[in-house]
Design a protein around this motif. Structure first.
Motif, short mmCIF file in Angstrom:
data_model
loop_
_atom_site.label_atom_id
_atom_site.label_comp_id
_atom_site.label_asym_id
_atom_site.label_seq_id
_atom_site.Cartn_x
_atom_site.Cartn_y
_atom_site.Cartn_z
N ILE A 33 0.95 -1.16 0.09
CA ILE A 33 0.09 0.11 0.10
C ILE A 33 0.84 1.21 0.00
O ILE A 33 0.57 2.16 -0.71
CB ILE A 33 -0.95 0.05 1.20
N LEU A 34 1.96 1.19 0.85
CA LEU A 34 2.87 2.43 0.98
C LEU A 34 3.51 2.47 -0.65
O LEU A 34 3.65 3.78 -1.04
CB LEU A 34 3.71 2.24 1.79
N GLU A 35 4.06 1.60 -1.03
CA GLU A 35 4.40 1.43 -2.40
C GLU A 35 3.65 2.28 -3.53
O GLU A 35 4.03 3.06 -4.40
CB GLU A 35 5.12 0.38 -2.91
N ALA A 36 2.47 1.90 -3.40
CA ALA A 36 1.39 2.19 -4.25
C ALA A 36 1.02 3.78 -4.19
O ALA A 36 0.50 4.49 -5.21
CB ALA A 36 0.18 1.21 -4.21
N ASN A 37 1.63 4.16 -3.03
CA ASN A 37 1.18 5.40 -2.91
C ASN A 37 2.24 6.45 -2.80
O ASN A 37 2.68 7.64 -2.39
CB ASN A 37 0.35 5.93 -1.52
N ASN A 38 3.35 5.71 -3.40
CA ASN A 38 4.68 6.47 -3.74
C ASN A 38 5.37 6.83 -2.18
O ASN A 38 6.00 8.06 -2.39
CB ASN A 38 4.70 7.82 -4.57
N ILE A 39 5.29 6.03 -1.37
CA ILE A 39 5.88 6.43 -0.04
C ILE A 39 6.94 5.47 0.35
O ILE A 39 6.76 4.35 0.02
CB ILE A 39 4.70 6.16 1.09
N PRO A 40 8.31 5.95 0.50
CA PRO A 40 9.51 5.01 0.41
C PRO A 40 9.59 4.44 1.77
O PRO A 40 10.15 3.32 1.85
CB PRO A 40 10.55 6.11 0.20
#
Length: 253
Positions: A33-40
């Motif tokens: 989910i974090l990756e899908a929202n461009n959160i490293p």
């Protein structure tokens, strides 16, 4: 004189050692989910436990959105919640174990028939039922007395919201002063305290004496009335609560 007639048990890491398995299962999904929202940032299971223990996955997703300032639409959130439930239940069915001494104490309390028994959890109902069935504790609880903040309420929520405890009180027909809640987390203890229910803090599932002592202090600071380091102390803690309730009631007469 009011006396205790009902006991509400939290499930995760109070009756069943499930938190580590659950967070292990949902770390990959949280990172997706974090990756899908461009959160490293990325989480391990242990880091999720540290940041979100006591919350269900829905509550965790809400907290992640607030922390990282992004949004998940409701349909996608529901999809993630179902995926997480399935993954966690698979882990629980394979590996779940009871908290040390919990089943033995439940046997005694159930046989004595002194109290009504219910489970009050933040976790999804399917997950709670899978947990207690896996370790053989389901025989102590009627299915209609297993309550889930994620599944039982008209609007899903999570502890520390007191809604699930207030709902459980209504369903079993008890006043808060007639019940005791057993909780291991800050969010769980706060949920019960906000509902006016006396709390026994269980810290036996935490690793290490220092951590247990720190949690005991944190939970009593929140408002827990008694601390249980091992389930063998349950009867003693119940007596402390009952004596305290008796004093409180008498002082108001």
């Amino acid at each position: 004189m009011t006396k205790i007639t009902e006991i509400f048990f939290d499930c995760d890491n109070t009756l069943v050692l499930s938190e580590e398995l659950a967070f292990e299962a949902c770390a990959d999904l949280a990172n997706e989910i974090l990756e899908a929202n461009n959160i490293p940032d990325r989480y391990t299971g242990d880091q999720l436990i540290k940041d979100f223990v006591g919350q269900n996955f829905r509550g965790m997703l809400i907290s992640l959105q607030q922390k990282y300032d992004f949004q998940i639409d409701e349909d996608k959130l529901e999809e993630y919640v179902i995926r997480e439930e399935d993954q966690v239940i698979a882990k629980l069915n394979a590996k779940a174990k009871s908290c040390i001494g919990a089943t033995e104490e439940l046997e005694k309390v159930f046989a004595a028939k002194k109290y009504g028994l219910a489970v009050v959890s933040s976790s999804a109902l399917r997950r709670v039922l899978a947990s207690i069935r896996k370790v053989g504790q389901d025989k102590f609880f009627d299915e209609n007395k297993v309550f889930s903040a994620a599944s039982s309420l008209p609007k899903p929520t999570s502890k520390p919201d007191p809604a699930i405890y207030l709902y459980a009180l209504e369903q079993v027909g008890k006043r808060a002063s007639e019940t005791v809640a057993i909780e291991d987390s800050k969010s769980g203890a706060l949920s019960a305290v906000r509902a006016g229910i006396p709390v026994i803090a269980y810290v036996g599932s935490y690793n290490g004496e220092d951590t247990q002592k720190a949690m005991a202090k944190a939970l009593t600071d929140i408002g827990a009335k008694s601390v249980m380091y091992h389930w063998s102390e349950f009867e003693k803690c119940m007596k402390e609560i009952e004596n305290d309730v008796s004093v409180d009631v008498q002082s108001t007469l």
